[in-house]
Design a protein around this motif. Structure first.
Motif, mmCIF file in Angstrom:
data_model
loop_
_atom_site.group_PDB
_atom_site.id
_atom_site.type_symbol
_atom_site.label_atom_id
_atom_site.label_comp_id
_atom_site.label_asym_id
_atom_site.label_seq_id
_atom_site.Cartn_x
_atom_site.Cartn_y
_atom_site.Cartn_z
ATOM 1 N N GLY A 122 0.804 -1.222 0.000
ATOM 2 C CA GLY A 122 0.000 0.000 0.000
ATOM 3 C C GLY A 122 0.835 1.269 0.000
ATOM 4 N N PHE A 123 2.016 1.202 0.614
ATOM 5 C CA PHE A 123 2.919 2.357 0.631
ATOM 6 C C PHE A 123 4.369 1.893 0.727
ATOM 7 C CE2 PHE A 123 5.231 5.732 3.036
ATOM 8 C CZ PHE A 123 5.199 6.692 2.046
ATOM 9 N N GLY A 124 4.814 1.444 1.899
ATOM 10 C CA GLY A 124 6.184 0.967 2.053
ATOM 11 C C GLY A 124 7.002 1.843 2.985
ATOM 12 N N ILE A 125 6.673 1.822 4.288
ATOM 13 C CA ILE A 125 7.366 2.665 5.256
ATOM 14 C C ILE A 125 8.848 2.293 5.367
ATOM 15 C CG2 ILE A 125 6.722 1.169 7.186
ATOM 16 C CD1 ILE A 125 7.156 5.017 7.257
ATOM 17 N N ALA A 126 9.208 1.050 5.048
ATOM 18 C CA ALA A 126 10.608 0.623 5.164
ATOM 19 C C ALA A 126 11.524 1.447 4.261
ATOM 20 C CB ALA A 126 10.740 -0.861 4.828
ATOM 21 N N TYR A 127 11.026 1.867 3.101
ATOM 22 C CA TYR A 127 11.831 2.711 2.201
ATOM 23 C C TYR A 127 12.111 4.072 2.854
ATOM 24 C CZ TYR A 127 9.824 -0.596 -1.209
ATOM 25 O OH TYR A 127 9.410 -1.721 -1.870
ATOM 26 N N ILE A 128 11.113 4.588 3.556
ATOM 27 C CA ILE A 128 11.264 5.878 4.233
ATOM 28 C C ILE A 128 12.272 5.760 5.370
ATOM 29 C CG2 ILE A 128 10.040 7.693 5.500
ATOM 30 C CD1 ILE A 128 9.272 7.391 2.493
ATOM 31 N N GLU A 129 12.190 4.675 6.126
ATOM 32 C CA GLU A 129 13.131 4.456 7.221
ATOM 33 C C GLU A 129 14.564 4.381 6.703
ATOM 34 O OE1 GLU A 129 11.537 0.915 8.957
ATOM 35 O OE2 GLU A 129 10.034 1.991 10.137
ATOM 36 N N ALA A 130 14.768 3.682 5.593
ATOM 37 C CA ALA A 130 16.112 3.597 4.993
ATOM 38 C C ALA A 130 16.599 4.973 4.563
ATOM 39 C CB ALA A 130 16.086 2.635 3.808
ATOM 40 N N ALA A 131 15.703 5.768 3.982
ATOM 41 C CA ALA A 131 16.078 7.091 3.484
ATOM 42 C C ALA A 131 16.571 8.006 4.601
ATOM 43 C CB ALA A 131 14.898 7.731 2.759
ATOM 44 N N PHE A 132 16.031 7.848 5.808
ATOM 45 C CA PHE A 132 16.481 8.664 6.931
ATOM 46 C C PHE A 132 17.952 8.411 7.270
ATOM 47 C CE2 PHE A 132 12.067 9.798 7.975
ATOM 48 C CZ PHE A 132 12.245 11.109 8.407
ATOM 49 N N PHE A 133 18.489 7.273 6.800
ATOM 50 C CA PHE A 133 19.902 6.970 6.993
ATOM 51 C C PHE A 133 20.696 7.150 5.697
ATOM 52 C CE2 PHE A 133 17.890 4.938 10.590
ATOM 53 C CZ PHE A 133 18.766 5.229 11.622
ATOM 54 N N SER A 134 20.109 7.919 4.760
ATOM 55 C CA SER A 134 20.762 8.232 3.474
ATOM 56 C C SER A 134 21.011 6.986 2.639
ATOM 57 C CB SER A 134 22.075 8.987 3.698
ATOM 58 O OG SER A 134 21.857 10.194 4.391
ATOM 59 N N ILE A 135 20.122 5.993 2.761
ATOM 60 C CA ILE A 135 20.240 4.760 1.986
ATOM 61 C C ILE A 135 19.177 4.775 0.881
ATOM 62 C CG2 ILE A 135 20.279 2.247 2.059
ATOM 63 C CD1 ILE A 135 22.424 3.599 3.810
ATOM 64 N N ALA A 148 17.414 11.239 -0.906
ATOM 65 C CA ALA A 148 16.421 10.523 -0.106
ATOM 66 C C ALA A 148 16.342 11.111 1.297
ATOM 67 C CB ALA A 148 16.770 9.034 -0.050
ATOM 68 N N LYS A 149 17.487 11.370 1.898
ATOM 69 C CA LYS A 149 17.521 11.939 3.255
ATOM 70 C C LYS A 149 16.862 13.319 3.269
ATOM 71 C CE LYS A 149 18.860 12.580 7.575
ATOM 72 N NZ LYS A 149 20.282 12.614 7.976
ATOM 73 N N GLU A 150 17.180 14.156 2.294
ATOM 74 C CA GLU A 150 16.599 15.501 2.238
ATOM 75 C C GLU A 150 15.082 15.436 2.096
ATOM 76 O OE1 GLU A 150 18.566 17.503 -0.952
ATOM 77 O OE2 GLU A 150 20.428 17.825 0.175
ATOM 78 N N ARG A 151 14.603 14.538 1.242
ATOM 79 C CA ARG A 151 13.161 14.442 1.008
ATOM 80 C C ARG A 151 12.412 13.978 2.251
ATOM 81 N NH1 ARG A 151 9.788 9.878 -1.278
ATOM 82 N NH2 ARG A 151 7.791 10.851 -1.799
ATOM 83 N N VAL A 152 12.889 12.902 2.883
ATOM 84 C CA VAL A 152 12.130 12.374 4.019
ATOM 85 C C VAL A 152 12.214 13.278 5.236
ATOM 86 C CG1 VAL A 152 12.260 9.977 3.247
ATOM 87 C CG2 VAL A 152 14.043 10.871 4.765
ATOM 88 N N THR A 153 13.339 13.973 5.397
ATOM 89 C CA THR A 153 13.461 14.907 6.516
ATOM 90 C C THR A 153 12.429 16.022 6.391
ATOM 91 O OG1 THR A 153 15.831 14.429 6.729
ATOM 92 C CG2 THR A 153 15.028 16.471 7.718
ATOM 93 N N LYS A 154 12.172 16.424 5.167
ATOM 94 C CA LYS A 154 11.224 17.506 4.905
ATOM 95 C C LYS A 154 9.769 17.033 4.908
ATOM 96 C CE LYS A 154 10.127 21.001 1.373
ATOM 97 N NZ LYS A 154 10.473 21.520 0.031
ATOM 98 N N GLU A 155 9.516 15.839 4.372
ATOM 99 C CA GLU A 155 8.135 15.412 4.102
ATOM 100 C C GLU A 155 7.603 14.308 5.008
ATOM 101 O OE1 GLU A 155 7.316 14.588 -0.012
ATOM 102 O OE2 GLU A 155 8.817 16.035 -0.698
ATOM 103 N N PHE A 156 8.483 13.540 5.671
ATOM 104 C CA PHE A 156 8.000 12.348 6.358
ATOM 105 C C PHE A 156 8.363 12.300 7.835
ATOM 106 C CE2 PHE A 156 8.007 11.248 1.902
ATOM 107 C CZ PHE A 156 6.795 10.593 1.760
ATOM 108 N N ASN A 157 8.852 13.403 8.387
ATOM 109 C CA ASN A 157 9.091 13.437 9.813
ATOM 110 C C ASN A 157 7.753 13.642 10.518
ATOM 111 O OD1 ASN A 157 9.743 14.766 12.498
ATOM 112 N ND2 ASN A 157 11.821 14.290 11.762
ATOM 113 N N TRP A 158 7.473 12.843 11.551
ATOM 114 C CA TRP A 158 6.176 12.930 12.211
ATOM 115 C C TRP A 158 5.894 14.325 12.760
ATOM 116 C CZ3 TRP A 158 2.292 10.424 10.985
ATOM 117 C CH2 TRP A 158 2.233 9.033 10.895
ATOM 118 N N ASN A 159 6.929 15.045 13.149
ATOM 119 C CA ASN A 159 6.685 16.394 13.671
ATOM 120 C C ASN A 159 6.024 17.304 12.636
ATOM 121 O OD1 ASN A 159 7.845 15.826 16.161
ATOM 122 N ND2 ASN A 159 9.905 16.268 15.446
#
Length: 231
Positions: free
Chosen positions: A157-170, A220-231
């Motif tokens: 449906g989405f794939g949160i694991a990809y977002i988690e990896a991106a937070f570590f620049s992977i 990936a890190k830049e995108r998720v930091t801006k768009e997918f941080n729960w804050n």
């Protein structure tokens, strides 16, 4: 379906985890104006203790490249295709290491396939891990690989694991199926496969271009930091 529509249409909002899931709901008859998309968020990266960084080093050793998947072992996650791809990558990358974290119904089948392909040294299945072990291994990897497929009626449906990896620049390798193209942006934060046959060439292409893989990770890190941080 009628009972579901009667119930959900009484709600002020119906929350879906992706545009893909929203469209599934609309196809079933829900009113689109009542549906709001909220992608899953993440609180990563969190600090990793040194003892777990040392644990990750002991798993990876001197290997390169380092590929990782974090997911349940089920047919949808396509581990069998990853293992066959690992086998084909070895002539070019003899020091490759692949780590899979997670357990599931496909465990025995995948262990048998690993033996059949002679990948005892290159593939490490970790069926149980704590959060710190998981993140330490993720942090020290080069590429997150999870090319999901449609399995029976199950779809990503989405794939949160990809977002988690991106937070570590992977950066990630994902499939053009379900909501995954919303989690991974092709040629910006990773690679989106149009079909599973592209898996080998896509991984090989990235591993041969260190600058490209580093840039995708940075994006990936830049995108998720801006768009997918729960804050």
């Amino acid at each position: 379906n009628k009972r579901m529509l009667n119930s959900l249409n009484k709600a002020d909002y119906v929350i879906t985890n992706s545009k893909f899931t929203k469209n599934l709901a609309i196809e079933l008859g829900l009113k689109s104006e009542n549906i709001k998309v909220i992608n899953p968020g993440c609180n990563y990266p969190i600090e990793i203790d040194n003892e777990f960084k040392e644990f990750a080093k002991s798993v990876y050793g001197e290997s390169f490249p380092r590929l990782i998947t974090i997911s349940r072992l089920d047919g949808r996650k396509s581990h069998q295709n990853i293992l066959m791809t690992i086998k084909n990558l070895l002539p070019k990358f003899p020091n490759l290491k692949y780590v899979s974290i997670g357990d599931g119904d496909e465990r025995n089948n995948l262990e048998n396939l690993k033996k059949e392909l002679g990948l005892d040294k290159e593939v490490n299945f970790i069926f149980k891990s704590n959060e710190q072990e998981k993140l330490a291994l993720l942090e020290q990897s080069n590429l997150f690989v999870m090319p999901s497929v449609v399995y029976k009626k199950s779809i990503e449906g989405f794939g949160i694991a990809y977002i988690e990896a991106a937070f570590f620049s992977i950066p990630s390798i994902a499939s053009n199926i379900g909501g995954t193209p919303e989690a991974v942006i092709d040629n910006l934060t990773g690679k989106i496969l149009n079909n599973i046959d592209e898996l080998f060439l896509s991984i090989r292409e990235l591993l041969l271009d260190k600058n490209k893989i580093n840039q995708l990770g940075k994006n990936a890190k830049e995108r998720v930091t801006k768009e997918f941080n729960w804050n």
